[in-house]
Design a protein around this motif. Structure first.
Motif, PDB file in Angstrom:
ATOM      1  N   UNK A 141       0.851  -1.331   0.008  1.00  0.00           N
ATOM      2  CA  UNK A 141      -0.159   0.061  -0.127  1.00  0.00           C
ATOM      3  C   UNK A 141       0.874   1.363  -0.041  1.00  0.00           C
ATOM      4  N   UNK A 142       0.599   2.217  -0.880  1.00  0.00           N
ATOM      5  CA  UNK A 142       1.508   3.288  -1.144  1.00  0.00           C
ATOM      6  C   UNK A 142       0.579   4.773  -0.793  1.00  0.00           C
ATOM      7  N   UNK A 143       1.187   5.627  -0.252  1.00  0.00           N
ATOM      8  CA  UNK A 143       0.803   7.006  -0.070  1.00  0.00           C
ATOM      9  C   UNK A 143       1.198   7.615  -1.378  1.00  0.00           C
ATOM     10  N   UNK A 144      -0.332   8.026  -2.028  1.00  0.00           N
ATOM     11  CA  UNK A 144      -0.220   8.948  -3.392  1.00  0.00           C
ATOM     12  C   UNK A 144       0.316  10.211  -3.015  1.00  0.00           C
ATOM     13  N   UNK A 145       1.595  10.667  -3.229  1.00  0.00           N
ATOM     14  CA  UNK A 145       1.789  12.094  -2.891  1.00  0.00           C
ATOM     15  C   UNK A 145       1.239  13.207  -3.671  1.00  0.00           C
ATOM     16  N   UNK A 146       0.989  12.692  -4.679  1.00  0.00           N
ATOM     17  CA  UNK A 146       0.392  13.842  -5.971  1.00  0.00           C
ATOM     18  C   UNK A 146      -1.071  14.143  -5.499  1.00  0.00           C
ATOM     19  N   UNK A 147      -1.648  13.113  -4.562  1.00  0.00           N
ATOM     20  CA  UNK A 147      -3.041  13.582  -3.937  1.00  0.00           C
ATOM     21  C   UNK A 147      -3.059  14.542  -3.039  1.00  0.00           C
ATOM     22  N   UNK A 161      11.043  17.941  -7.656  1.00  0.00           N
ATOM     23  CA  UNK A 161      12.401  18.048  -7.222  1.00  0.00           C
ATOM     24  C   UNK A 161      12.801  17.005  -6.247  1.00  0.00           C
ATOM     25  N   UNK A 162      11.837  15.968  -5.611  1.00  0.00           N
ATOM     26  CA  UNK A 162      12.255  15.074  -4.633  1.00  0.00           C
ATOM     27  C   UNK A 162      12.638  13.829  -5.352  1.00  0.00           C
ATOM     28  N   UNK A 163      13.587  13.133  -4.302  1.00  0.00           N
ATOM     29  CA  UNK A 163      14.087  11.954  -4.832  1.00  0.00           C
ATOM     30  C   UNK A 163      13.076  10.967  -4.840  1.00  0.00           C
ATOM     31  N   UNK A 164      13.114   9.842  -5.367  1.00  0.00           N
ATOM     32  CA  UNK A 164      12.244   8.631  -5.630  1.00  0.00           C
ATOM     33  C   UNK A 164      12.514   7.915  -3.953  1.00  0.00           C
ATOM     34  N   UNK A 165      11.154   7.710  -3.476  1.00  0.00           N
ATOM     35  CA  UNK A 165      11.142   6.654  -2.372  1.00  0.00           C
ATOM     36  C   UNK A 165      11.783   5.421  -2.555  1.00  0.00           C
ATOM     37  N   UNK A 166      12.692   5.258  -1.622  1.00  0.00           N
ATOM     38  CA  UNK A 166      13.592   4.044  -1.756  1.00  0.00           C
ATOM     39  C   UNK A 166      13.258   3.014  -0.590  1.00  0.00           C
ATOM     40  N   UNK A 167      11.896   2.975   0.080  1.00  0.00           N
ATOM     41  CA  UNK A 167      11.501   2.199   1.513  1.00  0.00           C
ATOM     42  C   UNK A 167      10.826   1.163   1.029  1.00  0.00           C
ATOM     43  N   UNK A 168      10.520   0.892  -0.346  1.00  0.00           N
ATOM     44  CA  UNK A 168       9.836  -0.435  -0.508  1.00  0.00           C
ATOM     45  C   UNK A 168      10.487  -0.744  -1.873  1.00  0.00           C
ATOM     46  N   UNK A 171       7.257  -2.164  -7.111  1.00  0.00           N
ATOM     47  CA  UNK A 171       6.173  -2.768  -7.622  1.00  0.00           C
ATOM     48  C   UNK A 171       4.879  -2.105  -7.544  1.00  0.00           C
ATOM     49  N   UNK A 172       4.196  -1.848  -8.748  1.00  0.00           N
ATOM     50  CA  UNK A 172       3.091  -1.195  -8.808  1.00  0.00           C
ATOM     51  C   UNK A 172       2.720   0.310  -8.120  1.00  0.00           C
ATOM     52  N   UNK A 173       3.893   0.922  -8.206  1.00  0.00           N
ATOM     53  CA  UNK A 173       4.091   2.467  -7.850  1.00  0.00           C
ATOM     54  C   UNK A 173       3.420   3.001  -9.090  1.00  0.00           C
ATOM     55  N   UNK A 174       2.649   4.231  -8.580  1.00  0.00           N
ATOM     56  CA  UNK A 174       2.134   5.190  -9.741  1.00  0.00           C
ATOM     57  C   UNK A 174       3.079   6.125  -9.714  1.00  0.00           C
ATOM     58  N   UNK A 175       3.721   6.366  -8.917  1.00  0.00           N
ATOM     59  CA  UNK A 175       4.866   7.505  -8.744  1.00  0.00           C
ATOM     60  C   UNK A 175       5.987   7.026  -8.009  1.00  0.00           C
ATOM     61  N   UNK A 176       7.472   7.267  -8.607  1.00  0.00           N
ATOM     62  CA  UNK A 176       8.484   6.617  -7.841  1.00  0.00           C
ATOM     63  C   UNK A 176       8.674   7.477  -6.440  1.00  0.00           C
ATOM     64  N   UNK A 177       7.868   8.674  -6.204  1.00  0.00           N
ATOM     65  CA  UNK A 177       8.106   9.451  -4.788  1.00  0.00           C
ATOM     66  C   UNK A 177       6.857   8.854  -3.788  1.00  0.00           C
ATOM     67  N   UNK A 178       6.069   8.003  -4.354  1.00  0.00           N
ATOM     68  CA  UNK A 178       5.017   7.519  -3.260  1.00  0.00           C
ATOM     69  C   UNK A 178       5.697   6.688  -2.458  1.00  0.00           C
ATOM     70  N   UNK A 179       5.390   6.652  -1.106  1.00  0.00           N
ATOM     71  CA  UNK A 179       6.310   6.053  -0.092  1.00  0.00           C
ATOM     72  C   UNK A 179       5.042   4.856   0.410  1.00  0.00           C
ATOM     73  N   UNK A 237       8.266  14.412   6.711  1.00  0.00           N
ATOM     74  CA  UNK A 237       7.656  15.088   5.731  1.00  0.00           C
ATOM     75  C   UNK A 237       6.372  13.920   5.529  1.00  0.00           C
ATOM     76  N   UNK A 238       6.803  12.865   5.400  1.00  0.00           N
ATOM     77  CA  UNK A 238       5.857  11.729   5.081  1.00  0.00           C
ATOM     78  C   UNK A 238       4.777  11.626   6.212  1.00  0.00           C
ATOM     79  N   UNK A 239       5.092  11.789   7.444  1.00  0.00           N
ATOM     80  CA  UNK A 239       4.259  11.668   8.748  1.00  0.00           C
ATOM     81  C   UNK A 239       3.213  12.781   8.496  1.00  0.00           C
ATOM     82  N   UNK A 240       3.592  14.047   8.428  1.00  0.00           N
ATOM     83  CA  UNK A 240       2.694  15.258   8.093  1.00  0.00           C
ATOM     84  C   UNK A 240       1.854  14.960   7.288  1.00  0.00           C
TER      85      UNK A 240
END
Length: 461
Positions: A141-147, A161-168, A171-179, A237-240
């Motif tokens: 399950x990913x958080x959709x950062x653009x939402x 301008x953010x780096x891709x999220x590398x915490x998982x 597979x299946x990500x809509x955006x590389x920055x989704x965490x 940032x992700x917590x907020x």
């Protein structure tokens, strides 16, 4: 009385106004317990211990929550066949607790483990999916950062301008920055490290832990969220984003401590330039370690060195020697405590200005010594009470002196006899004998202080 704190999100000093003045609420990101603490971990915990103590001094009650991340990729990676991940995590948690306790860091009001709040994490993830801010894909399950248009508000970055999220696994990500909010089980991971969920077996992501646990123990809005500067992105940032997207007001103030550095570079386990807290504490008085780590402003980086610890030891020795002089001058009457000086309080109110507060403490010690030398015992006693109060607020109270007995009793008797012999020699005007005795005492590492009330002695630091 107005406490001001630097709010990282606002990037400015702000007057601290708690949700409930009768109960200040704090949540601080605790350790990921894949290995033992280094001195940087201890400095971070100390920064918030000092803040907690001062807020308790000003407001009375502080509910302080510090979590333990006991399930994580790093914990799993460091587990062995003979020590499973949960056993490793518990053993390392105890090492952190010992290090914190050694330098007088108060235990939290609550210290939840991530593994004990998985249900609350799943509930929060489900809310985010329902609100359209998260999605399930391939067991994750990913958080959709653009939402969430406010994503990036803490560190003032645009999504692009953010780096891709590398915490998982992506597979299946809509955006590389989704965490990742939920991480599906992977082949080779122990079954004990997975929980059932509506999205398949797996375990929570790192960021969702703190959002769920702060809500569980402090409610949807609380006063202060703390942590190291290195946690601002991506963790805080992700917590907020996930908490506010779920409808929570979340933290009113964001407070971040500076890092411990080695030759200007962040101390880190991944960089291999860390100093274990256990090694530092094995070589030094814990009070000295506490003083050395507290002496720099909490938001500044601190480059540790032998010189810094030596300066801390000298500073504490000056304070302790003064308090001992006051006690001797006062006879059997205890020094007691009083309110801290206004200048000390003003420094602490101003974004926890511990360096300036320590300067007030040392100025009081200097004035107190002058008063003793002048025979002004009333002023000296007042300075002693003031110093004791400041030490208490800073968590730097000296240990109670040991009751003479055994070896101590023998030492006291020998020194007392030598002082008596020297006094007789001086009374007989046998200055050579008196000097010989004094030199012998000094060679043993003992300092004599002649006063109108008699001769006092102390062991050199």
């Amino acid at each position: 009385m107005t406490v001001r704190l630097y709010d990282t999100k606002a990037q400015a000093l702000r007057d601290f106004v708690p949700v409930d003045p009768a109960n200040v609420t704090m949540y601080v990101c605790g350790p990921t317990v894949q290995s033992g603490p280094h001195i940087g971990h201890v400095r971070a915990a100390l920064a918030f211990d000092l803040l907690r103590r001062w807020l308790a001094h000003r407001f009375g009650r502080v509910t302080f929550v510090r979590n333990v991340t006991d399930i994580d990729d790093k914990v799993l990676a460091n587990a062995t066949e003979t020590e499973p991940w949960w056993a490793l995590a518990y053993r390392m948690e105890l090492e952190f607790t010992r290090a914190y306790a050694a330098i007088g860091i108060l235990p939290p009001t609550y210290e939840p483990r991530a593994t004990a709040s998985v249900t609350q994490m799943q509930e929060l993830i489900a809310e985010l999916i329902e609100r359209g801010h998260a999605y399930a894909a391939a067991g994750d399950v990913y958080f959709d950062v653009r939402s969430w248009p406010a994503y990036g508000e803490l560190t003032r970055q645009s999504v692009d301008a953010m780096e891709s999220a590398a915490d998982a696994d992506p597979r299946g990500k809509r955006d590389s920055r989704d965490f990742a909010l939920w991480k599906g089980a992977k082949e080779g991971e122990p079954a004990s490290a997975t929980w059932s969920s509506p999205w398949g077996a797996g375990r929570p992501g790192w960021h969702i832990e703190c959002s769920a646990m702060s809500r569980r123990y402090l409610g949807p809005e609380f006063d202060i969220h703390g942590g190291g500067l290195d946690l601002r992105f991506p963790h805080h940032e992700n917590e907020i984003a996930q908490s506010t997207a779920a409808g929570d007001a979340f933290a009113r103030y964001w407070v971040h401590n500076g890092l411990v550095t080695v030759d200007g570079q962040k101390m880190s386990k991944s960089l291999g330039n860390f100093t274990l807290a256990a090694d530092v504490l094995a070589e030094r008085d814990p009070r000295v370690v506490r003083y050395a780590l507290a002496a720099a402003h909490y938001r500044s980086n601190l480059d540790i060195s032998d010189r810094g610890f030596a300066e801390a030891a000298s500073a504490l020795d000056r304070i302790d020697t003064f308090l001992q002089r006051v006690e001797r001058a006062a006879g059997s009457a205890p020094i007691g405590r009083t309110e801290v000086p206004e200048a000390f309080a003003a420094a602490m109110d101003d974004d926890l200005g511990v360096p300036q507060a320590l300067a007030v403490l040392h100025e009081g010690v200097r004035g107190g010594n002058v008063a003793i030398d002048a025979g002004d015992l009333e002023t000296a006693a007042a300075a002693g009470r003031s110093a004791a109060a400041m030490l208490t607020v800073l968590g730097l109270d000296a240990e109670e002196p040991a009751v003479p007995g055994g070896t101590d009793a023998a030492l006291h008797a020998l020194v007392a006899e030598l002082i008596a012999q020297r006094a007789r020699a001086r009374a007989d005007k046998d200055w050579a004998a008196a000097d010989r005795i004094r030199d012998a005492i000094a060679a043993a590492g003992i300092t004599l202080e002649d006063t109108p009330a008699g001769t006092n002695w102390s062991i050199d630091a």
